[in-house]
Design an enzyme around this catalytic site. Structure first.
Site, mmCIF file in Angstrom:
data_model
loop_
_atom_site.group_PDB
_atom_site.id
_atom_site.type_symbol
_atom_site.label_atom_id
_atom_site.label_comp_id
_atom_site.label_asym_id
_atom_site.label_seq_id
_atom_site.Cartn_x
_atom_site.Cartn_y
_atom_site.Cartn_z
ATOM 1 N N LYS A 53 0.853 -1.211 0.000
ATOM 2 C CA LYS A 53 0.000 0.000 0.000
ATOM 3 C C LYS A 53 0.879 1.248 0.000
ATOM 4 C CE LYS A 53 -3.863 -2.429 2.093
ATOM 5 N NZ LYS A 53 -4.505 -2.881 3.333
ATOM 6 N N GLN A 97 -4.313 -1.537 9.691
ATOM 7 C CA GLN A 97 -4.339 -2.864 9.079
ATOM 8 C C GLN A 97 -5.008 -3.867 10.031
ATOM 9 O OE1 GLN A 97 -3.235 -3.605 5.872
ATOM 10 N NE2 GLN A 97 -4.086 -5.642 6.196
ATOM 11 N N ASP A 120 -10.563 3.501 4.484
ATOM 12 C CA ASP A 120 -11.102 2.143 4.401
ATOM 13 C C ASP A 120 -12.628 2.153 4.448
ATOM 14 O OD1 ASP A 120 -9.445 0.047 3.919
ATOM 15 O OD2 ASP A 120 -8.883 -0.298 6.006
#
Ligand code: NAP
Length: 290
Positions: A53, A97, A120
């Site tokens: 990422k 994460q 997200d």
């Protein structure tokens, strides 16, 4: 035989589009978009995901900031870091994460992320906005699936769409996006009585379950478009939730695993980070944006 939807090539198009938009945004005086990733612990797969990422962000001209916390980090430390990132003007997107170690309450940590930086799309604020049909951060994986459906030319208006899986990260936002695109949506999960019969009605079938080859050819309607979100690691490498080899003989179009939804998730995260940077540069609250 089905068209195999090439997620790598669609993701490359998205990355190119984002790279151009980042250049223009900065040229017009906007800040360099910045993505912060937070990894708690040392899960090997998670380490690879966050590293990629960061690489993706830099490749499209964004700044990337990575923070590692030890596997035994206290929840208080994670919370403190998230608050610092919320206050950091160079950071426009924050990605915690998942999964996090058991001593850390993932939901409580997600609640701390500024909704404008929630790339997200996991905060209740952004999930609620999606339900309201208002602009906000849409989770990258279902956003990527929608992009793949568009690319494959799938007709969504009035179509029978079946989503298998109801997670906050994939299944629920996927169903909301299909509904917003005027599909007639059936949502299946582990308690669905007759999964095969539900799936067999689908013009558009999205599997986000985490069970290798759960969806077989007998469960797929002729001419369906099939999106396989599943990523199951086994002795044969990475496999999806769909039995690709048999289903491709019935479907009109199908995503492979790997090389389908996975690359799109990474690309759409970049699009979300740019969107976040734009919203913050305009210094608008989500309510003002509409
Ligand atoms: P999750 O949170 O574990 O949710 C799985 C869902 O599948 C649940 O809603 C569960 O139902 C349902 N389910 C389980 N067994 C079932 C069965 N036999 N029949 C019907 N439904 C069943 O998983 P997730 O985070 O959504 O991820 C799903 C898969 O997508 C995983 O393989 C994951 O690795 C993959 N994934 C891929 C990407 C990507 O970028 N390609 C991104 C995210 C996730 P209940 O709610 O009733 O338990």
């Amino acid at each position: 035989m089905a068209e195999v939807i090439d997620g790598n090539s669609v993701a490359a198009e998205v990355r190119e589009r984002v790279a151009v938009a980042v250049r223009d945004f900065v040229a017009e005086g906007g800040p360099q978009p910045g993505l912060a990733t937070v990894l708690v612990g040392d899960d090997p797969a998670s380490k690879i995901y966050v590293r990629r990422k960061g690489e993706d962000a830099r490749a499209v001209g964004m700044a990337s900031f990575h923070h590692d916390l030890p596997a035994d980090a206290e929840q208080r430390e994670v919370a403190e870091l998230l608050r610092e990132l919320n206050a950091d003007d160079a950071v426009h997107g924050i990605l915690l994460q998942l999964p996090v170690p058991p001593q850390v309450d993932a939901d409580a940590m997600i609640d701390l992320i500024d909704p404008l930086k929630d790339v997200d799309g996991l905060t209740a604020h952004n999930a609620g906005r999606l339900m309201h049909g208002r602009s906000g951060m849409v989770p990258a994986t279902p956003a990527g699936c929608m992009e793949l459906l568009r690319h494959a030319g799938a007709e969504l208006r009035g179509a029978e769409a079946v989503v298998v899986g109801r997670s906050l990260l994939v299944g629920k936002p996927m169903a909301a996006l299909l509904l917003a695109a005027d599909a007639t949506v059936t949502h299946c999960h582990s308690r669905t009585r007759d999964l095969a019969a539900e799936c067999a009605r689908a013009d558009v079938l999205v599997a986000a379950v985490g069970r290798p080859h759960l969806i077989t050819a007998a469960m797929v309607k002729d001419g369906a478009t099939v999106i396989d979100v599943g990523m199951n690691r086994g002795d044969d490498g990475l496999t999806g939730d769909v039995d690709f080899d048999s289903v491709r003989h019935k479907a009109r179009a199908i995503t492979p695993v790997p090389g389908g939804v996975g690359p799109m998730t990474r690309a759409m995260l970049l699009e979300n980070t740019l969107k976040a940077a734009r919203a913050q540069a305009a210094a608008m609250t989500p309510t003002q944006r509409d």
